[in-house]
Write a protein that holds these residues in place. Structure first.
Motif, PDB file in Angstrom:
ATOM      1  N   VAL A  93      -7.124   7.845  -1.030  1.00 25.71           N
ATOM      2  CA  VAL A  93      -6.896   8.633  -2.252  1.00 25.71           C
ATOM      3  C   VAL A  93      -5.457   8.443  -2.718  1.00 25.71           C
ATOM      4  O   VAL A  93      -5.196   8.178  -3.900  1.00 25.71           O
ATOM      5  CB  VAL A  93      -7.209  10.129  -2.005  1.00 25.71           C
ATOM      6  N   VAL A  94      -4.524   8.559  -1.803  1.00 25.23           N
ATOM      7  CA  VAL A  94      -3.102   8.412  -2.129  1.00 25.23           C
ATOM      8  C   VAL A  94      -2.814   7.001  -2.641  1.00 25.23           C
ATOM      9  O   VAL A  94      -2.098   6.829  -3.633  1.00 25.23           O
ATOM     10  CB  VAL A  94      -2.219   8.772  -0.913  1.00 25.23           C
ATOM     11  N   ALA A  95      -3.388   5.997  -2.003  1.00 24.72           N
ATOM     12  CA  ALA A  95      -3.149   4.613  -2.439  1.00 24.72           C
ATOM     13  C   ALA A  95      -3.630   4.404  -3.876  1.00 24.72           C
ATOM     14  O   ALA A  95      -2.941   3.761  -4.676  1.00 24.72           O
ATOM     15  CB  ALA A  95      -3.846   3.639  -1.490  1.00 24.72           C
ATOM     16  N   ARG A  96      -4.804   4.952  -4.204  1.00 23.46           N
ATOM     17  CA  ARG A  96      -5.324   4.791  -5.571  1.00 23.46           C
ATOM     18  C   ARG A  96      -4.458   5.542  -6.581  1.00 23.46           C
ATOM     19  O   ARG A  96      -4.187   5.034  -7.670  1.00 23.46           O
ATOM     20  CB  ARG A  96      -6.783   5.246  -5.629  1.00 23.46           C
ATOM     21  N   LEU A  97      -4.019   6.747  -6.235  1.00 19.76           N
ATOM     22  CA  LEU A  97      -3.164   7.509  -7.150  1.00 19.76           C
ATOM     23  C   LEU A  97      -1.806   6.834  -7.321  1.00 19.76           C
ATOM     24  O   LEU A  97      -1.253   6.805  -8.425  1.00 19.76           O
ATOM     25  CB  LEU A  97      -3.008   8.946  -6.657  1.00 19.76           C
ATOM     26  N   GLU A  98      -1.281   6.282  -6.238  1.00 17.49           N
ATOM     27  CA  GLU A  98      -0.001   5.573  -6.320  1.00 17.49           C
ATOM     28  C   GLU A  98      -0.132   4.318  -7.178  1.00 17.49           C
ATOM     29  O   GLU A  98       0.737   4.031  -8.010  1.00 17.49           O
ATOM     30  CB  GLU A  98       0.481   5.215  -4.914  1.00 17.49           C
ATOM     31  N   ALA A  99      -1.225   3.582  -7.019  1.00 19.56           N
ATOM     32  CA  ALA A  99      -1.441   2.353  -7.800  1.00 19.56           C
ATOM     33  C   ALA A  99      -1.526   2.658  -9.289  1.00 19.56           C
ATOM     34  O   ALA A  99      -1.135   1.829 -10.113  1.00 19.56           O
ATOM     35  CB  ALA A  99      -2.722   1.654  -7.331  1.00 19.56           C
ATOM     36  N   ARG A 100      -1.981   3.846  -9.632  1.00 19.72           N
ATOM     37  CA  ARG A 100      -2.070   4.248 -11.042  1.00 19.72           C
ATOM     38  C   ARG A 100      -0.778   4.887 -11.540  1.00 19.72           C
ATOM     39  O   ARG A 100      -0.698   5.303 -12.699  1.00 19.72           O
ATOM     40  CB  ARG A 100      -3.226   5.241 -11.209  1.00 19.72           C
ATOM     41  N   GLY A 101       0.232   4.987 -10.683  1.00 16.00           N
ATOM     42  CA  GLY A 101       1.508   5.559 -11.090  1.00 16.00           C
ATOM     43  C   GLY A 101       1.494   7.073 -11.204  1.00 16.00           C
ATOM     44  O   GLY A 101       2.345   7.655 -11.874  1.00 16.00           O
ATOM     45  N   LEU A 102       0.546   7.728 -10.516  1.00 18.49           N
ATOM     46  CA  LEU A 102       0.411   9.183 -10.610  1.00 18.49           C
ATOM     47  C   LEU A 102       1.174   9.922  -9.521  1.00 18.49           C
ATOM     48  O   LEU A 102       1.425  11.123  -9.638  1.00 18.49           O
ATOM     49  CB  LEU A 102      -1.072   9.574 -10.582  1.00 18.49           C
ATOM     50  N   LEU A 103       1.540   9.206  -8.470  1.00 17.24           N
ATOM     51  CA  LEU A 103       2.383   9.787  -7.428  1.00 17.24           C
ATOM     52  C   LEU A 103       3.271   8.710  -6.848  1.00 17.24           C
ATOM     53  O   LEU A 103       3.019   7.516  -7.021  1.00 17.24           O
ATOM     54  CB  LEU A 103       1.548  10.473  -6.332  1.00 17.24           C
ATOM     55  N   GLU A 104       4.321   9.172  -6.197  1.00 24.08           N
ATOM     56  CA  GLU A 104       5.247   8.272  -5.511  1.00 24.08           C
ATOM     57  C   GLU A 104       5.204   8.604  -4.036  1.00 24.08           C
ATOM     58  O   GLU A 104       5.174   9.773  -3.651  1.00 24.08           O
ATOM     59  CB  GLU A 104       6.669   8.460  -6.031  1.00 24.08           C
ATOM     60  N   ARG A 105       5.209   7.545  -3.239  1.00 25.15           N
ATOM     61  CA  ARG A 105       5.198   7.701  -1.792  1.00 25.15           C
ATOM     62  C   ARG A 105       6.537   7.192  -1.267  1.00 25.15           C
ATOM     63  O   ARG A 105       6.962   6.102  -1.628  1.00 25.15           O
ATOM     64  CB  ARG A 105       4.035   6.905  -1.217  1.00 25.15           C
ATOM     65  N   GLY A 106       7.195   7.993  -0.449  1.00 20.80           N
ATOM     66  CA  GLY A 106       8.481   7.587   0.109  1.00 20.80           C
ATOM     67  C   GLY A 106       8.535   7.873   1.600  1.00 20.80           C
ATOM     68  O   GLY A 106       7.640   8.498   2.163  1.00 20.80           O
ATOM     69  N   VAL A 107       9.590   7.427   2.221  1.00 21.93           N
ATOM     70  CA  VAL A 107       9.782   7.640   3.657  1.00 21.93           C
ATOM     71  C   VAL A 107      10.423   9.005   3.863  1.00 21.93           C
ATOM     72  O   VAL A 107      11.378   9.374   3.170  1.00 21.93           O
ATOM     73  CB  VAL A 107      10.664   6.525   4.254  1.00 21.93           C
ATOM     74  N   SER A 108       9.903   9.743   4.820  1.00 20.45           N
ATOM     75  CA  SER A 108      10.449  11.057   5.139  1.00 20.45           C
ATOM     76  C   SER A 108      11.838  10.905   5.745  1.00 20.45           C
ATOM     77  O   SER A 108      12.032  10.087   6.649  1.00 20.45           O
ATOM     78  CB  SER A 108       9.539  11.778   6.141  1.00 20.45           C
ATOM     79  N   PRO A 109      12.809  11.685   5.274  1.00 24.66           N
ATOM     80  CA  PRO A 109      14.146  11.586   5.857  1.00 24.66           C
ATOM     81  C   PRO A 109      14.191  12.078   7.296  1.00 24.66           C
ATOM     82  O   PRO A 109      15.046  11.670   8.073  1.00 24.66           O
ATOM     83  CB  PRO A 109      15.007  12.465   4.948  1.00 24.66           C
ATOM     84  N   SER A 110      13.242  12.932   7.695  1.00 23.96           N
ATOM     85  CA  SER A 110      13.254  13.481   9.050  1.00 23.96           C
ATOM     86  C   SER A 110      12.420  12.666  10.033  1.00 23.96           C
ATOM     87  O   SER A 110      12.616  12.774  11.241  1.00 23.96           O
ATOM     88  CB  SER A 110      12.764  14.929   9.039  1.00 23.96           C
ATOM     89  N   ASP A 111      11.478  11.854   9.539  1.00 23.20           N
ATOM     90  CA  ASP A 111      10.626  11.047  10.408  1.00 23.20           C
ATOM     91  C   ASP A 111      10.247   9.784   9.646  1.00 23.20           C
ATOM     92  O   ASP A 111       9.389   9.801   8.778  1.00 23.20           O
ATOM     93  CB  ASP A 111       9.377  11.841  10.800  1.00 23.20           C
ATOM     94  N   ARG A 112      10.873   8.680   9.984  1.00 14.74           N
ATOM     95  CA  ARG A 112      10.685   7.441   9.235  1.00 14.74           C
ATOM     96  C   ARG A 112       9.248   6.931   9.275  1.00 14.74           C
ATOM     97  O   ARG A 112       8.847   6.109   8.474  1.00 14.74           O
ATOM     98  CB  ARG A 112      11.653   6.367   9.731  1.00 14.74           C
ATOM     99  N   ARG A 113       8.425   7.441  10.214  1.00 10.97           N
ATOM    100  CA  ARG A 113       7.018   7.041  10.266  1.00 10.97           C
ATOM    101  C   ARG A 113       6.180   7.802   9.252  1.00 10.97           C
ATOM    102  O   ARG A 113       5.096   7.360   8.882  1.00 10.97           O
ATOM    103  CB  ARG A 113       6.444   7.281  11.663  1.00 10.97           C
ATOM    104  N   ALA A 114       6.660   8.958   8.822  1.00 13.35           N
ATOM    105  CA  ALA A 114       5.899   9.810   7.897  1.00 13.35           C
ATOM    106  C   ALA A 114       6.192   9.427   6.448  1.00 13.35           C
ATOM    107  O   ALA A 114       7.282   8.965   6.119  1.00 13.35           O
ATOM    108  CB  ALA A 114       6.258  11.272   8.134  1.00 13.35           C
ATOM    109  N   ARG A 115       5.210   9.639   5.603  1.00 12.50           N
ATOM    110  CA  ARG A 115       5.344   9.369   4.172  1.00 12.50           C
ATOM    111  C   ARG A 115       5.317  10.687   3.415  1.00 12.50           C
ATOM    112  O   ARG A 115       4.438  11.514   3.626  1.00 12.50           O
ATOM    113  CB  ARG A 115       4.201   8.476   3.666  1.00 12.50           C
ATOM    114  N   ILE A 116       6.309  10.870   2.534  1.00 11.60           N
ATOM    115  CA  ILE A 116       6.329  12.056   1.683  1.00 11.60           C
ATOM    116  C   ILE A 116       5.815  11.670   0.308  1.00 11.60           C
ATOM    117  O   ILE A 116       5.951  10.530  -0.124  1.00 11.60           O
ATOM    118  CB  ILE A 116       7.737  12.696   1.597  1.00 11.60           C
ATOM    119  N   LEU A 117       5.233  12.643  -0.350  1.00 11.56           N
ATOM    120  CA  LEU A 117       4.565  12.388  -1.621  1.00 11.56           C
ATOM    121  C   LEU A 117       5.093  13.308  -2.703  1.00 11.56           C
ATOM    122  O   LEU A 117       5.355  14.487  -2.447  1.00 11.56           O
ATOM    123  CB  LEU A 117       3.062  12.615  -1.466  1.00 11.56           C
ATOM    124  N   ASN A 118       5.209  12.774  -3.900  1.00 15.31           N
ATOM    125  CA  ASN A 118       5.600  13.550  -5.069  1.00 15.31           C
ATOM    126  C   ASN A 118       4.823  13.058  -6.281  1.00 15.31           C
ATOM    127  O   ASN A 118       4.572  11.857  -6.419  1.00 15.31           O
ATOM    128  CB  ASN A 118       7.099  13.414  -5.349  1.00 15.31           C
TER     129      ASN A 118
END
Length: 166
Positions: free
Chosen positions: A71-96
């Protein structure tokens, strides 16, 4: 012992789900909005909880992590959300949400409300309230660890949540 299929809650819930998805699709398609119910749920949770991790989003919308990844990949591909690296855990992805995601959510909310009205059109307002209350009670009872970490309607919103309207 005979059980009438139409008296079984599981069967009726499955039918109501079919009706719900159909009403959602009819409203969004008529308006030219390309959105699934799960994508709408994800956008709503990201609006209310900016900067959450992808795993947290999975819990908030009550789906497994691999499914939310798609779901996140499809929304990101459409430019509806941004996925970034969590500052507290580089393995985690934060979403906006992006501005495009917030705009789509604003456009979709009245459509989703119309879909809700269509699927519950035969119920009086007090019956709708009762149905929603009972569904909340039944879904809160679900305690499986693979389900949500925060039950719908229960507990305070996650840190940094947005309570303003879209």
């Amino acid at each position: 012992m005979t059980t009438d299929l139409h008296d079984l809650p599981g069967h009726l819930i499955r039918r109501m789900h079919q009706i719900s998805v159909s009403a959602f699709a009819a409203e969004t398609k008529a308006a030219g909005v390309d959105l699934t119910p799960m994508q709408f749920a994800a956008l709503c949770m990201l609006w209310e909880n900016p900067g959450i991790e992808q795993a947290t989003l999975a819990g908030l919308v009550a789906i497994d992590r691999p499914t939310i990844g798609g779901v996140v990949a499809r929304l990101e591909a459409r430019g509806l959300l941004e996925r970034g690296v969590s500052p507290s855990d580089r393995r985690a992805r934060i979403l906006n949400l992006t501005e495009a995601g917030a705009a789509l959510l604003r456009e979709a909310r009245p459509l989703v409300q119309r879909a809700q009205d269509a699927m519950l059109g035969e119920l009086a307002p007090d019956e709708r309230d009762t149905l929603v209350a009972l569904l909340l009670k039944a879904t809160r009872a679900e305690t499986s660890p693979s389900r949500t970490s925060r039950q719908p309607g229960g507990g305070p919103p996650a840190s940094g949540s947005r309570s303003d309207t879209v």
